[in-house]
Design a protein around this motif. Structure first.
Motif, short mmCIF file in Angstrom:
data_model
loop_
_atom_site.label_atom_id
_atom_site.label_comp_id
_atom_site.label_asym_id
_atom_site.label_seq_id
_atom_site.Cartn_x
_atom_site.Cartn_y
_atom_site.Cartn_z
N THR A 167 0.91 -1.27 -0.09
CA THR A 167 -0.36 0.05 0.43
C THR A 167 0.58 1.10 0.12
N VAL A 211 2.51 1.33 -3.47
CA VAL A 211 1.10 1.71 -5.09
C VAL A 211 1.33 3.32 -4.12
N ASP A 212 0.78 3.71 -3.30
CA ASP A 212 0.66 5.20 -2.75
C ASP A 212 2.04 6.43 -3.77
N ASN A 226 3.21 12.51 -14.67
CA ASN A 226 1.81 13.20 -15.68
C ASN A 226 1.94 14.46 -15.61
N GLU A 277 1.87 6.03 -7.13
CA GLU A 277 0.76 6.55 -7.67
C GLU A 277 1.01 8.83 -8.02
N GLU A 278 1.83 8.80 -6.67
CA GLU A 278 2.44 10.52 -6.10
C GLU A 278 4.07 10.24 -7.24
N GLN A 286 3.58 9.27 -10.16
CA GLN A 286 3.38 8.94 -11.53
C GLN A 286 2.63 10.03 -11.35
N LYS A 287 1.44 10.77 -10.57
CA LYS A 287 1.54 11.92 -10.72
C LYS A 287 2.24 13.53 -11.32
#
Length: 324
Positions: A113, A116-117, A127, A120-121, A123-124
């Motif tokens: 978790t 992944v967090d 992006n 994800e951060e 990846q943001k």
């Protein structure tokens, strides 16, 4: 009777009596007519003395067997104990493993978790950076297209300016160099040979110019600036007429009294370095592809395959490739 009492009785060789017989009153002498206590009435479930004794012997035998067992019985008992121990052991192991796996899975879930967090951060952020980069690239592409258009326009205007600035110049090629030469006198003598006399006032400038290729053995060219493009065109026309009228003795060092080997001289328009390079490619193309004519007029280069074909304006090297 207990096992110990039975064994003691056997060791003392005393007769064994049941509990009923022991309770009968014993008298000395003749006791035939002596009344005895009426025994308790036993139902079928009450065993006789012999039965009771047999049962006691069996119990003692069983008790003795419980303390002294055979090897086969010991193996069976050991197997049963081992089976129970193994079942308990595996049950404990399974419970322990299950507990450890549960803890490991819980820890892995927590770590996953967190990972992944984090991803994800990241990846943001990526992006966002990528979107900004794409926007920046689009902006740069627009600027590049605009700059390319501006560069093309500036190149076009520069070519026009160079052509205009050279429109009053002529270039004399392959004239041998001397230490104390008079280039103005050489030019005036050329004009006399081609039958186009010119005065000193009509010569604005006359000088040798540096070579484009410094390793070349050819002499430096003589650049002459005239009052107008009309003077230039008239001199070039006079040179072409002279060479046409004298095909066996075209303009060369012979006409100027230079000693040594006779070398042909050329009087041409003053071209920019890019046009000179294109003119060289066009001459090579004409020689390799069996074309007959190549010439320069008003700063533009033309080629023609033969007398019946039309002239082709050579704007760049790509046109020569398309003519192959």
């Amino acid at each position: 009777m207990s096992l110990n009492a039975y064994q003691n009785l056997k060791l003392s060789n005393k007769p064994w009596q049941c509990c009923v017989c022991i309770n009968i009153t014993r008298r000395r002498g003749d006791n035939t007519n002596t009344p005895v206590r009426k025994p308790n009435t036993l139902d079928e479930s009450v065993m006789s003395c012999d039965v009771t004794m047999h049962q006691s012997e069996m119990e003692c035998s069983v008790s003795a067997e419980n303390h002294t067992i055979s090897l086969q019985q010991f193996g069976v008992l050991l197997d049963s104990r081992l089976e129970r121990f193994k079942a308990d052991f595996f049950s404990d192991i399974k419970a322990s493993i299950r507990s450890e796996i549960h803890l490991a899975i819980t820890a892995l879930k927590d770590e996953f978790t967190v990972t992944v967090d984090f991803l994800e951060e990241g990846q943001k952020r990526i992006n966002g950076t990528l979107a900004a980069a794409v926007e920046r690239v689009s902006e740069l592409e627009c600027n590049k297209n605009k700059l390319q258009g501006d560069i093309y326009e500036l190149e076009r205007r520069l070519k026009i300016s160079e052509k205009t600035s050279r429109s009053m110049n002529i270039e004399i090629q392959a004239v041998p160099e001397k230490r104390s030469e008079n280039v103005v006198g050489i030019f005036k003598k050329i004009c006399d040979v081609i039958n186009f006399p010119i005065s000193d006032t009509e010569i604005h400038a006359c000088r040798r110019v540096a070579k484009i290729n410094s390793s070349s053995n050819r002499p430096r060219n003589i650049l002459v600036t005239l009052p107008s493009p009309r003077h230039r065109d008239n001199i070039l026309s006079a040179v072409r007429k002279f060479n046409k009228d004298n095909p066996k003795q075209t303009l060369s060092t012979f006409h100027f009294g230079y000693s040594g080997e006779t070398k042909k001289m050329y009087i041409v328009e003053h071209l920019s370095p890019e046009c000179k390079e294109l003119h060289s490619l066009a001459r090579r193309f004409v020689k390799d592809k069996a074309y007959k004519f190549v010439w320069v007029k008003y700063g533009q280069i033309y080629i023609r395959k033969d007398e019946q074909s039309s002239a082709v304006l050579v704007k760049n090297a790509e046109m020569l490739k398309r003519l192959l």
